[in-house]
Design an enzyme around this catalytic site. Structure first.
Site, mmCIF file in Angstrom:
data_model
loop_
_atom_site.group_PDB
_atom_site.id
_atom_site.type_symbol
_atom_site.label_atom_id
_atom_site.label_comp_id
_atom_site.label_asym_id
_atom_site.label_seq_id
_atom_site.Cartn_x
_atom_site.Cartn_y
_atom_site.Cartn_z
ATOM 1 N N CYS A 125 0.880 -1.178 0.000
ATOM 2 C CA CYS A 125 0.000 0.000 0.000
ATOM 3 C C CYS A 125 0.910 1.218 0.000
ATOM 4 O O CYS A 125 1.104 1.858 1.029
ATOM 5 C CB CYS A 125 -0.919 -0.017 1.220
ATOM 6 S SG CYS A 125 -1.857 -1.555 1.428
ATOM 7 N N ALA A 126 1.475 1.543 -1.150
ATOM 8 C CA ALA A 126 2.678 2.364 -1.207
ATOM 9 C C ALA A 126 2.475 3.876 -1.215
ATOM 10 O O ALA A 126 3.318 4.613 -0.705
ATOM 11 C CB ALA A 126 3.496 1.976 -2.433
ATOM 12 N N PRO A 145 1.784 7.692 -0.443
ATOM 13 C CA PRO A 145 2.375 8.560 -1.462
ATOM 14 C C PRO A 145 3.796 8.215 -1.897
ATOM 15 O O PRO A 145 4.343 8.854 -2.785
ATOM 16 C CB PRO A 145 2.341 9.938 -0.802
ATOM 17 C CG PRO A 145 2.480 9.647 0.652
ATOM 18 C CD PRO A 145 1.728 8.358 0.885
ATOM 19 N N GLY A 146 4.448 7.236 -1.262
ATOM 20 C CA GLY A 146 5.700 6.732 -1.799
ATOM 21 C C GLY A 146 6.967 6.988 -1.022
ATOM 22 O O GLY A 146 8.056 6.674 -1.505
ATOM 23 N N SER A 147 6.890 7.543 0.180
ATOM 24 C CA SER A 147 8.118 7.823 0.931
ATOM 25 C C SER A 147 8.872 6.536 1.272
ATOM 26 O O SER A 147 10.101 6.484 1.184
ATOM 27 C CB SER A 147 7.797 8.615 2.198
ATOM 28 O OG SER A 147 6.876 7.919 3.017
ATOM 29 N N LYS A 148 8.147 5.491 1.646
ATOM 30 C CA LYS A 148 8.792 4.220 1.970
ATOM 31 C C LYS A 148 9.338 3.545 0.712
ATOM 32 O O LYS A 148 10.387 2.891 0.747
ATOM 33 C CB LYS A 148 7.815 3.290 2.700
ATOM 34 C CG LYS A 148 7.377 3.783 4.068
ATOM 35 C CD LYS A 148 6.415 2.809 4.721
ATOM 36 C CE LYS A 148 5.969 3.302 6.088
ATOM 37 N NZ LYS A 148 5.173 4.559 5.989
ATOM 38 N N ASP A 179 -0.642 0.405 -5.268
ATOM 39 C CA ASP A 179 -1.718 1.129 -4.588
ATOM 40 C C ASP A 179 -3.028 0.853 -5.310
ATOM 41 O O ASP A 179 -3.068 0.768 -6.541
ATOM 42 C CB ASP A 179 -1.450 2.631 -4.543
ATOM 43 C CG ASP A 179 -2.254 3.304 -3.439
ATOM 44 O OD1 ASP A 179 -1.725 3.418 -2.307
ATOM 45 O OD2 ASP A 179 -3.410 3.684 -3.689
ATOM 46 N N ASP A 225 2.217 -1.461 5.010
ATOM 47 C CA ASP A 225 1.752 -0.273 5.733
ATOM 48 C C ASP A 225 0.292 -0.061 5.341
ATOM 49 O O ASP A 225 0.002 0.600 4.348
ATOM 50 C CB ASP A 225 2.610 0.937 5.353
ATOM 51 C CG ASP A 225 2.284 2.158 6.187
ATOM 52 O OD1 ASP A 225 2.236 2.038 7.422
ATOM 53 O OD2 ASP A 225 2.051 3.239 5.601
ATOM 54 N N CYS A 237 -0.643 4.007 10.984
ATOM 55 C CA CYS A 237 -0.493 5.342 11.583
ATOM 56 C C CYS A 237 -1.493 5.477 12.728
ATOM 57 O O CYS A 237 -2.096 6.533 12.917
ATOM 58 C CB CYS A 237 -0.739 6.429 10.542
ATOM 59 S SG CYS A 237 0.447 6.437 9.198
#
Length: 328
Positions: A109-110, A112-115, A143, A206, A259
């Site tokens: 579940c990527a 917005p992509g920071s990970k 996603d 995530d 989160c």
């Protein structure tokens, strides 16, 4: 205890500090110049993530004209991909995976992509240490939402050449396919299982969550939050995590994260995974992966409530609860 709880709520009322990762030497040199211009600026270098910094100012404070040079540097270098803005807590799940240049990595579940970008940087950094320009491994960033997947692809594109080791997909994480699985399941033989082996060495899981852990970033969360949010997402989170386990190679690692502070979304999901995959998975001690971070083991007792916050003793007392929400 009461003292710790009071400190917890005080922290939630404070602005979230700005955090970023520096991705190249040129940006690092310029950062040292900018940093020297603000001697009173608190800067904490994160020991578990290379060239990562947490500042003493938040998003509102940095709008002060005094910090204009710093604000402009952050903005320009984020746009061109020299640095990546990423919260400290967001870096932890990827840092725990110990990604190497040969690993196949899936971010379920990527967006917005920071990970995703952090995982790509780790692939290439390890490849460079081994004298290789391009890693053998890759990152698949997935996603469900097409617009979010577009944002994800755009963020990966900022990485330049490193984006060539990534693939962005738009698929339901609960049913993410194993492309190496046989079209027809064979009968179990003496040699092993009829099921295909996992495809990925490392998985970032995530999952979608109620988001109550983002209060410092968005105060509106505190105003609208209610217990029913976590209850409604629990089964989805469990299904996504189970699919992640199915896609994981033997000996591989998966980090499950949210989160949220809610144990229904965290410990309850992990406990059910351990119950459903006995002898197949285990919780790994982080060891030295989290140097400088205060952490503790997950809790093993918690209270389950209904949408109104009323305590429940059994899942049959509410139409929105499920047996997997209770402590093991």
């Amino acid at each position: 205890n009461e003292q710790e709880l009071e400190h917890f709520f005080r922290t939630l009322s404070k602005p979230l500090p700005i955090t970023f990762r520096i991705r190249n030497d040129a940006a690092k040199l310029k950062w040292e110049e900018v940093r020297a211009s603000f001697p009173d600026l608190g800067v904490h270098e994160l020991p578990f993530s290379q060239e990562s910094y947490q500042l003493s100012v938040g998003r509102e404070e940095i709008k002060d004209p005094y910090y204009r040079v710093l604000k402009d540097w952050l903005s320009k270098n984020t746009q061109c991909g020299n640095i990546t803005r990423q919260e400290t807590v967001s870096m932890i799940p990827v840092a725990l995976l110990g990604i190497k240049q040969h690993h196949r990595v899936l971010d379920l579940c990527a967006s917005p992509g920071s990970k995703t970008t952090q995982a790509l940087d780790l692939l290439y950094d390890d490849a460079l240490k081994k004298g290789k320009l391009v890693p053998k491994g890759f990152v698949v960033a997935n996603d469900l939402n097409a617009r979010r997947a577009y944002v994800l692809a755009n963020r990966c594109a900022r990485l330049g050449r490193r984006a060539s080791s990534s693939l962005v997909s738009c698929h339901n994480a609960e049913k993410f396919p194993n492309v190496e699985a046989p079209l027809k399941r064979e009968k179990k033989s003496a040699e092993g299982s009829p099921f295909s082996s996992g495809l990925f060495d490392r998985i970032i899981c995530d999952v979608p969550c109620s988001g109550d852990g983002t209060i410092r970033k968005d105060l509106k969360v505190k105003k609208v939050w209610q217990p029913g949010f976590g209850l409604a997402l629990h089964k989805l989170q469990l299904r996504i995590a189970m699919r992640g386990i199915a896609l994981l190679r033997v000996g591989g690692y998966m980090t499950y994260s949210t989160c949220s502070f809610n144990p229904i979304e965290n410990e309850a999901v992990v406990a059910e995974l351990l119950k459903r995959f006995p002898g197949c998975i285990e919780i790994e001690h982080p060891g030295d992966s989290l140097l400088g971070i205060k952490w503790r083991p997950g809790i093993d007792t918690w209270v389950v409530t209904n949408e109104l916050g009323e305590s429940l003793s059994d899942w049959s007392q509410s139409s929105v609860t499920h047996p997997t929400m209770w402590p093991p």
